[in-house]
Write an enzyme that holds these catalytic residues in place. Structure first.
Site, PDB file in Angstrom:
ATOM      1  N   GLU A 409      60.913  41.684  44.305  1.00 37.91           N
ATOM      2  CA  GLU A 409      59.987  42.808  44.175  1.00 37.91           C
ATOM      3  C   GLU A 409      59.725  43.478  45.523  1.00 37.91           C
ATOM      4  OE1 GLU A 409      57.449  41.756  40.233  1.00 37.91           O
ATOM      5  OE2 GLU A 409      56.647  40.899  42.062  1.00 37.91           O
ATOM      6  N   ASP A 483      57.452  35.676  33.250  1.00 39.04           N
ATOM      7  CA  ASP A 483      56.360  35.982  34.176  1.00 39.04           C
ATOM      8  C   ASP A 483      54.990  35.732  33.561  1.00 39.04           C
ATOM      9  OD1 ASP A 483      54.922  36.791  36.313  1.00 39.04           O
ATOM     10  OD2 ASP A 483      55.361  38.915  36.139  1.00 39.04           O
ATOM     11  N   GLU A 511      46.389  37.546  34.174  1.00 41.07           N
ATOM     12  CA  GLU A 511      47.045  38.850  34.285  1.00 41.07           C
ATOM     13  C   GLU A 511      47.572  39.349  32.941  1.00 41.07           C
ATOM     14  OE1 GLU A 511      50.352  38.712  36.998  1.00 41.07           O
ATOM     15  OE2 GLU A 511      51.059  40.710  36.442  1.00 41.07           O
TER      16      GLU A 511
HETATM   17  O1  GCW Z   1      53.264  38.457  37.718  1.00 35.27           O
HETATM   18  C1  GCW Z   1      53.836  39.293  38.670  1.00 35.27           C
HETATM   19  C2  GCW Z   1      52.733  40.158  39.135  1.00 35.27           C
HETATM   20  C3  GCW Z   1      52.818  40.581  40.565  1.00 35.27           C
HETATM   21  C4  GCW Z   1      53.089  39.348  41.405  1.00 35.27           C
HETATM   22  C5  GCW Z   1      54.404  38.742  40.961  1.00 35.27           C
HETATM   23  C6  GCW Z   1      54.719  37.456  41.695  1.00 35.27           C
HETATM   24  C7  GCW Z   1      52.329  38.782  43.590  1.00 35.27           C
HETATM   25  O2  GCW Z   1      52.657  41.271  38.297  1.00 35.27           O
HETATM   26  O3  GCW Z   1      51.604  41.179  40.907  1.00 35.27           O
HETATM   27  O4  GCW Z   1      53.087  39.623  42.777  1.00 35.27           O
HETATM   28  O5  GCW Z   1      54.343  38.412  39.613  1.00 35.27           O
HETATM   29  O6  GCW Z   1      54.409  36.408  41.143  1.00 35.27           O
HETATM   30  O7  GCW Z   1      55.241  37.485  42.777  1.00 35.27           O
END
Ligand code: GCW
Length: 835
Positions: A409, A483, A511
């Site tokens: 990312e 995720d 989240e």
């Molecule tokens: O779950 C996702 C999130 C991001 C996060 C990423 C990660 C810290 O949307 O906000 O970034 O995973 O775990 O690296």
């Protein structure tokens, strides 16, 4: 009978029948000599729906069935009558999983609880460390006799923390002034210490038991000293004494019996960390509880009293590390200015056994070190990190180490220089090794390259590196390969890197599970992954055994939870979100604890020990995650949340730049059906699992309905195990999920007057939001999927309240930190399943 009626008819709720000790604080490595219960009820992992909520209640009550599996416990309580523990037959629910480990019946008392007359409002700021006076006379008298003074004759800051806590806790629980003393002064002494700090402890015949405990373990024992009955809290280290003190206080705060008291425990996982995703500007990534607890601008000069309160709370549940900063890292945190701030926090946390860690930005040598490269093979880069580590350890001698997100990312990493994750991790590992530090390198990689299946990437990048990491590196793996979804199968990297210590990363902040407002107790989610059997060494190769190091023989072990803590008075954004912090700590200490046992001890400490509260509230919690799965992403659906904020339904999103950012990528709805084919005819992600597991996922006959659409593209009118077609089952689950939130609201109404009005009202308000939003999820998703299935909502279910275009046109939340969607808070969310 409605769920509400069932709760009211639960025998538990009849006066005089209040023996509901389904569990205790004691799991398999936290023993009580008085409880010898065999497996108490397991968690519901299956179709759930209303039964999952009811099952939770029934199992606490020792009533029949529900989704609670396992056989009844046979605790041998020393107080007459406390042995009837969770004796319900259980297992009536088709989806029951087996029960937890042996759990003794040590919580609670048989006495009838009075209806509280004046309950002062509470903010939630005291978390589970409230220590209210025991309101039942028998137990109170026992405690008042047994705890009159705390005896400590030496020791340092951790012993002082322990005695402070005992004085506060025992004074509160007994409603008397429990004093600190240097010697036993008559009856009722609690004698604390290590054999080194306390000659009294050294004089007790505990040496062989202490030797078996390790550094963090403890013993709490009723014994005799100088002709007096005393309770000894003994350990090999002062932090162990602190853990023992908290174990004793938990035992008492759950109103457990103390005759012949004998508790012991030691953690199965060495490093039990909170990962804060906190930024320098005070924001918290994925935080819904206000701003960061760390007031960077005031540190190091001003220390908020909350820092110590935070440390106490963590120590009380066994958490021993805090990564202070976001994995989307900021190099400034590694400058001298910020090291001084981290040091100030480390100094507050140290007595509580908590080490600080920092996230490390891989490009820091360039950004703050004036180097032209961050290449791990470059000697100047290696020196920069070594010097930086020396600087940090000079300020913070017990600094834990670095947590790193690299080449994911947009984060920098070794691949920028054509090096591997192992090269990158080993660079930092070498810098901290001589100081005893560790590096936790995350496997959550999310590249920009086009992929056949986004969930395969971590395994593809990391599995070939097994054996290439330095000895002080752990690879940190999220519970699932996607995720932090409401439900995912376990990550295929567990067990697949036998030569590498693997840390489990769980998300405490919700989240993808309703953020601050929705009640979703994550204990069952954690239990599900910990109990998942990777089968890499045959049956029994559970994720718990991978991460506690026993399966693949690693001494270096860790577990991380992404924190849900912020500046809100209630710490976690909602009262029930505190339970997720709590259960993370308790399961990090002992990954074999059951979610239900932990829920019960949390409710007892946080709300009330009155069975009339405990049973229904534990039931609400135990059913809550399945309920949320049902109204958000049933049957193995995943990642259908709104773009960026991940709040609310948006299964239709299809235009984001990268294919795998879009919900349509994950659910693959089309005219034929729904779901992602990850079998050999599709992405073949199943091949990343041990063959027994992968084969089971790959076959329609063996894959569970909970994972169905995660692994298969299923026709709309194909029949599922339930006898319903996919479309019918989808409608049923979405609808059940909505109505179950309504049932939870009814259950919550039954505890009115038994907990303070403030928290009662605040929880009720959030449940109302959840109820409306559950209906929003259902109506939006079903309306959208109907455009593919071309099928009507079956008879017996409510039609969506609005057309699809309405949901697609909604523009919320206005504030992503406290997300709400008032536009959908109209009408009546239930019934979705028509009467
Ligand atoms: O779950 C996702 C999130 C991001 C996060 C990423 C990660 C810290 O949307 O906000 O970034 O995973 O775990 O690296």
């Amino acid at each position: 009978m409605t769920y509400f009626e069932r709760v009211l008819r639960t025998p538990l709720l009849r006066p005089g029948l209040i023996c509901l000790a389904v569990s205790s604080a004691c799991g398999s490595n936290e023993h009580s000599s008085r409880g010898s219960g065999a497996g108490a009820g397991g968690i519901a992992s299956g179709a759930g729906g209303i039964a999952s909520v009811a099952g939770g209640v029934a199992s606490v009550a020792g009533g029949g069935g529900g989704l609670s599996g396992g056989t009844g416990g046979t605790a041998t309580g020393t107080t007459a009558g406390t042995a009837a523990v969770n004796a319900g037959a259980g297992g009536a629910g088709a989806a029951a999983t087996s029960g937890g480990p042996g759990i003794g019946g040590v919580s609670g008392t048989e006495e009838t609880y009075p209806v509280p007359t004046a309950l002062p409002d509470e903010t939630g700021a005291d978390l589970w460390l409230r220590y209210p006076k025991v309101p039942v006379p028998g137990r109170l008298a026992q405690y008042q006799a047994a705890f009159t003074h705390v005896v400590s004759s030496g020791g340092g800051p951790s012993t002082q923390a322990a005695t402070e806590e005992l004085v506060q806790g025992l004074s509160g629980l007994t409603g008397t002034s429990v004093m600190l003393a240097a010697a036993v002064q008559g009856a009722g002494a609690v004698v604390v210490g290590t054999p080194t700090t306390s000659t009294l402890i050294a004089g007790l015949p505990l040496a062989s038991e202490l030797a078996a405990l390790g550094s963090d373990g403890y013993l709490v024992r009723a014994t005799e000293l100088q002709g007096q009955s005393v309770i000894a809290v003994a350990a090999n280290t002062e932090v162990g004494v602190l853990y023992g003190s908290f174990a004793l206080l938990r035992h008492l705060a759950t109103h457990s019996a103390i005759t012949g008291l004998s508790l012991s425990g030691s953690p199965k996982i060495k490093n039990r960390l909170l990962n804060h995703w906190d930024n320098r500007d005070g924001t918290v990534e994925r935080g819904y509880a206000g701003s960061s607890l760390w007031n960077w601008s005031q540190l190091p000069g001003t220390l908020s009293p909350r820092y110590k309160a935070y440390a106490r709370a963590n120590a009380s549940i066994g958490i021993n590390g805090a990564v202070l900063t976001n994995v989307n890292a900021d190099a400034q945190f590694l400058t001298a200015t910020y090291i001084a701030k981290a040091k100030a926090l480390a100094d507050v946390f140290r007595p509580y056994g908590i080490k600080v860690y920092l996230s490390a930005r891989f490009s820091a040598p360039v950004e703050i070190g004036n180097l032209t490269t961050a290449d791990p093979a470059d000697a100047t880069v290696q020196k920069w990190w070594a010097d930086k580590a020396n600087e940090i350890y000079t300020a913070i001698p017990d600094f834990g180490g670095f947590l790193v997100k690299a080449n994911s990312e947009g984060q920098p990493g070794p691949q920028t220089y054509n090096r591997t994750h192992a090269d990158g991790a080993n660079l930092l590992a070498k810098a901290v090794a001589s100081h005893g530090g560790i590096v936790i390198w995350r496997a959550f990689v999310y590249s920009t390259a086009a992929e056949s299946d986004r969930i395969k990437q971590a395994y593809e990048e990391f599995q070939p590196l097994d054996g290439k990491f330095a000895a002080n590196v752990l690879v940190q793996v999220k519970n699932g390969p996607l995720d932090f979804q409401p439900r995912e199968p376990f990550h295929p990297l567990f067990g697949a890197m036998p030569k590498t210590p693997i840390s489990l990363e769980l998300q405490i902040t919700k989240e993808y599970l309703g953020e601050d407002t929705h009640l979703a107790y994550t204990g069952p989610l954690y239990e599900e992954v910990l109990k998942a059997d990777t089968q890499v060494n045959g049956p029994g190769s559970t994720v718990a055994r991978v991460i506690d190091g026993t399966l693949q023989k690693h001494a270096l072990t860790a577990i991380s939870g992404v924190s849900n803590i912020g500046s809100d008075t209630n710490w976690s954004g909602s009262h029930f979100n505190q339970a997720n912090w709590y259960v993370f700590g308790r399961m990090g200490w002992d990954p074999d604890l059951s979610a239900q046992a932990v829920a019960e001890e949390w409710v007892r400490q946080t709300f009330s020990n009155d069975p009339i509260v405990v049973a229904p509230v534990v039931g609400m919690m135990m059913g809550s995650r399945q309920t949320l799965v049902n109204y958000m992403e049933p049957l193995g659906l995943a990642h259908m949340m709104g773009t960026d904020h991940h709040y609310g339904p948006a299964p239709w999103v299809s235009t984001l730049a990268q294919a795998e950012w879009n919900p349509v990528y994950y659910h693959k709805a089309d005219a034929q059906g729904l779901g992602f084919d990850r079998t050999a005819t599709g992405s073949n992600a199943v091949s990343q699992y041990a063959s027994a597991v992968g084969d089971a996922f790959a076959k329609r006959a063996t894959v569970s309905d909970d994972s169905l659409l995660f692994f298969h593209h299923v026709g709309w009118t194909e029949k599922l195990d339930t006898g319903k077609t996919l479309w019918e089952e989808l409608v049923r689950r979405y609808s059940q999920g909505v109505d179950d939130v309504g049932h939870v609201r009814e259950t919550w109404a039954t505890v009115k007057g038994r907990i303070d009005a403030k928290r009662f009202g605040e929880v009720g308000d959030f449940l109302q939001i959840q109820h409306y939003e559950a209906r929003w999820w259902r109506d939006a998703c079903l309306s959208y999927f109907a455009t593919f299935s071309k099928l009507a909502i079956p008879a017996g279910y409510a039609a969506p309240a609005n057309p699809l275009s309405y949901y697609q046109g909604l523009n919320c939340p206005a504030d992503v930190k406290k997300p709400r969607c008032p536009q959908v808070y109209t009408g009546t969310p239930s019934p979705a399943v028509l009467p």
